[in-house]
Motif scaffolding. Structure first.
Motif, PDB file in Angstrom:
ATOM      1  N   VAL A  62      17.822 -15.229 -47.983  1.00  0.00           N
ATOM      2  CA  VAL A  62      16.503 -14.650 -47.690  1.00  0.00           C
ATOM      3  C   VAL A  62      15.651 -15.639 -46.907  1.00  0.00           C
ATOM      4  N   GLN A  63      15.715 -16.932 -47.278  1.00  0.00           N
ATOM      5  CA  GLN A  63      14.938 -17.954 -46.569  1.00  0.00           C
ATOM      6  C   GLN A  63      15.390 -18.077 -45.123  1.00  0.00           C
ATOM      7  N   GLU A  64      16.688 -17.975 -44.901  1.00  0.00           N
ATOM      8  CA  GLU A  64      17.243 -18.141 -43.550  1.00  0.00           C
ATOM      9  C   GLU A  64      16.925 -16.950 -42.658  1.00  0.00           C
ATOM     10  N   VAL A  65      16.968 -15.755 -43.230  1.00  0.00           N
ATOM     11  CA  VAL A  65      16.902 -14.544 -42.415  1.00  0.00           C
ATOM     12  C   VAL A  65      15.497 -13.944 -42.332  1.00  0.00           C
ATOM     13  N   TYR A  66      14.742 -13.992 -43.438  1.00  0.00           N
ATOM     14  CA  TYR A  66      13.534 -13.176 -43.518  1.00  0.00           C
ATOM     15  C   TYR A  66      12.205 -13.925 -43.635  1.00  0.00           C
ATOM     16  N   ILE A  67      12.164 -15.074 -44.287  1.00  0.00           N
ATOM     17  CA  ILE A  67      10.875 -15.641 -44.685  1.00  0.00           C
ATOM     18  C   ILE A  67      10.349 -16.648 -43.671  1.00  0.00           C
ATOM     19  N   GLU A  68       9.055 -16.513 -43.359  1.00  0.00           N
ATOM     20  CA  GLU A  68       8.350 -17.548 -42.598  1.00  0.00           C
ATOM     21  C   GLU A  68       7.774 -18.555 -43.593  1.00  0.00           C
ATOM     22  N   GLU A  69       7.610 -19.788 -43.134  1.00  0.00           N
ATOM     23  CA  GLU A  69       7.167 -20.847 -44.045  1.00  0.00           C
ATOM     24  C   GLU A  69       5.819 -20.522 -44.686  1.00  0.00           C
ATOM     25  N   ARG A  70       4.921 -19.870 -43.954  1.00  0.00           N
ATOM     26  CA  ARG A  70       3.600 -19.562 -44.501  1.00  0.00           C
ATOM     27  C   ARG A  70       3.673 -18.526 -45.626  1.00  0.00           C
ATOM     28  N   GLU A  71       4.833 -17.848 -45.760  1.00  0.00           N
ATOM     29  CA  GLU A  71       4.982 -16.826 -46.793  1.00  0.00           C
ATOM     30  C   GLU A  71       5.734 -17.326 -48.030  1.00  0.00           C
ATOM     31  N   PHE A  72       6.044 -18.612 -48.089  1.00  0.00           N
ATOM     32  CA  PHE A  72       6.798 -19.134 -49.224  1.00  0.00           C
ATOM     33  C   PHE A  72       6.106 -18.831 -50.547  1.00  0.00           C
ATOM     34  N   SER A  73       4.787 -19.077 -50.601  1.00  0.00           N
ATOM     35  CA  SER A  73       4.045 -18.846 -51.838  1.00  0.00           C
ATOM     36  C   SER A  73       4.047 -17.370 -52.220  1.00  0.00           C
ATOM     37  N   LEU A  74       3.839 -16.499 -51.233  1.00  0.00           N
ATOM     38  CA  LEU A  74       3.807 -15.061 -51.499  1.00  0.00           C
ATOM     39  C   LEU A  74       5.177 -14.554 -51.930  1.00  0.00           C
ATOM     40  N   PHE A  75       6.222 -15.024 -51.265  1.00  0.00           N
ATOM     41  CA  PHE A  75       7.584 -14.632 -51.635  1.00  0.00           C
ATOM     42  C   PHE A  75       7.888 -15.066 -53.062  1.00  0.00           C
ATOM     43  N   SER A  76       7.595 -16.323 -53.390  1.00  0.00           N
ATOM     44  CA  SER A  76       7.860 -16.835 -54.730  1.00  0.00           C
ATOM     45  C   SER A  76       7.088 -16.041 -55.775  1.00  0.00           C
ATOM     46  N   ALA A  77       5.814 -15.765 -55.490  1.00  0.00           N
ATOM     47  CA  ALA A  77       4.990 -15.005 -56.431  1.00  0.00           C
ATOM     48  C   ALA A  77       5.560 -13.609 -56.654  1.00  0.00           C
ATOM     49  N   THR A  78       6.066 -12.982 -55.593  1.00  0.00           N
ATOM     50  CA  THR A  78       6.632 -11.635 -55.710  1.00  0.00           C
ATOM     51  C   THR A  78       7.911 -11.644 -56.539  1.00  0.00           C
ATOM     52  N   VAL A  79       8.744 -12.670 -56.346  1.00  0.00           N
ATOM     53  CA  VAL A  79       9.960 -12.801 -57.150  1.00  0.00           C
ATOM     54  C   VAL A  79       9.610 -12.937 -58.629  1.00  0.00           C
ATOM     55  N   PHE A  80       8.630 -13.783 -58.918  1.00  0.00           N
ATOM     56  CA  PHE A  80       8.235 -13.993 -60.316  1.00  0.00           C
ATOM     57  C   PHE A  80       7.594 -12.737 -60.899  1.00  0.00           C
ATOM     58  N   ALA A  81       6.836 -11.998 -60.089  1.00  0.00           N
ATOM     59  CA  ALA A  81       6.248 -10.742 -60.566  1.00  0.00           C
ATOM     60  C   ALA A  81       7.350  -9.744 -60.908  1.00  0.00           C
ATOM     61  N   SER A  82       8.380  -9.695 -60.069  1.00  0.00           N
ATOM     62  CA  SER A  82       9.515  -8.803 -60.327  1.00  0.00           C
ATOM     63  C   SER A  82      10.221  -9.180 -61.621  1.00  0.00           C
ATOM     64  N   ALA A  83      10.424 -10.486 -61.833  1.00  0.00           N
ATOM     65  CA  ALA A  83      11.080 -10.955 -63.060  1.00  0.00           C
ATOM     66  C   ALA A  83      10.232 -10.626 -64.282  1.00  0.00           C
ATOM     67  N   ALA A  84       8.908 -10.820 -64.175  1.00  0.00           N
ATOM     68  CA  ALA A  84       8.018 -10.521 -65.292  1.00  0.00           C
ATOM     69  C   ALA A  84       8.050  -9.031 -65.630  1.00  0.00           C
TER      70      ALA A  84
END
Length: 287
Positions: free
Chosen positions: A166-188
């Motif tokens: 996902v990091q290689e194909v989809y994510i821009e560096e400025r979205e790291f925090s948002l991506f991480s937060a979304t993953v954790f929200a999904s897990a929660a």
């Protein structure tokens, strides 16, 4: 390299906190769910852009966060059970032996080059992971303690590989925090759904102690993923090198923390594993 060092530090703290859950009689499942809520909040606080649910749902990486959310809640519970039933070092090793999976993925899919010295370093890393964790007592093959590390190994490898993809194909560096937060929200969310589904048989027992355990776990958990994503942006190290150094260093550091904090005994093989870990990190980093 600072990002990689910080990822190692925060990841090692996770294993220590899991061990403390048993000491303070914190119920792992509720603490883990709380931890994901906390990690999500921390990620949103560090995101500088505008927040929009509709925009997040439309992100190309959003489907991947659902898979990662499921894997996070499943593997974290397995990691906690392994740390408590088998030991901190074994849980760490089962998690970090999985470096083979993303390393092979990087070589086969992204054609990342591994020179002879790096190959030696990766092989030494696997040996280091084993020797740093091997216990003097014989393994009971009828015991679930053998099955737990295997599941942690497979799940952790799939998580690292998915993050890299996902990091290689989809994510821009400025979205790291948002991506991480979304993953954790999904897990929660998946953790909450699981608790609700089983509540007709097992009453929900959330309390302040479990919540505080989740807060203690959530902060280092967020930063372990955030700094790993940043480390994967390193132009001098390919993903095979990053995962090898990250995983072996976590084994080495968490093992040393086990000695200092929990008086875990290390055999000659364990110390040999730590020595091999240092050599493997040097080989992978320098060549």
């Amino acid at each position: 390299m600072l990002d990689l060092a910080l990822s190692v530090l925060f990841s090692s703290l996770i294993f220590v906190i899991f061990k403390l859950f048993k000491v303070y009689k914190i119920e792992t499942l509720y603490a883990i769910i709380t931890n994901y809520v906390v990690a999500c909040v921390v990620g949103l606080l560090f995101y500088n852009g505008e927040l929009s649910v509709v925009e997040v749902l439309g992100k190309p990486w959003f489907p991947g966060t659902l898979l990662l959310g499921f894997l996070f809640i499943a593997v974290f519970n397995l990691m906690a059970a392994t740390a408590q039933k088998v030991g901190v070092s074994v849980a760490s090793v089962a998690t970090k032996m999985s470096l083979v999976i993303p390393v092979l993925f990087g070589v086969l899919v992204y054609k990342e080059a591994l020179g002879p010295w790096k190959i030696v370093g990766v092989l030494l890393a696997l040996a280091a992971v084993y020797f740093a964790s091997v216990k003097p007592r014989p393994v009971d093959f009828k015991n679930t303690s053998l099955f737990l590390p295997l599941l942690v190994f497979l799940g952790s490898g799939l998580i690292d590989t998915s993050i890299k993809y996902v990091q290689e194909v989809y994510i821009e560096e400025r979205e790291f925090s948002l991506f991480s937060a979304t993953v954790f929200a999904s897990a929660a969310l998946m953790g909450i759904l699981f608790v609700l589904l089983r509540s007709y048989r097992t009453p929900i027992r959330m309390n302040l102690r479990n919540a505080l355990g989740g807060v203690a776990l959530g902060v280092p958990n967020y930063f372990s993923i955030y700094f790993l994503l940043r480390a994967l942006q390193n132009q001098e190290l390919n993903s095979a090198s990053v995962f090898t150094i990250n995983n072996v260093a976590i084994v080495m550091f968490s093992t040393l923390l086990g000695i200092l904090l929990f008086k875990e005994h290390l055999s000659v093989k364990n110390w040999s594993g730590i020595a091999l870990a240092i050599v493997s990190i040097v080989l992978v980093a320098l060549f």
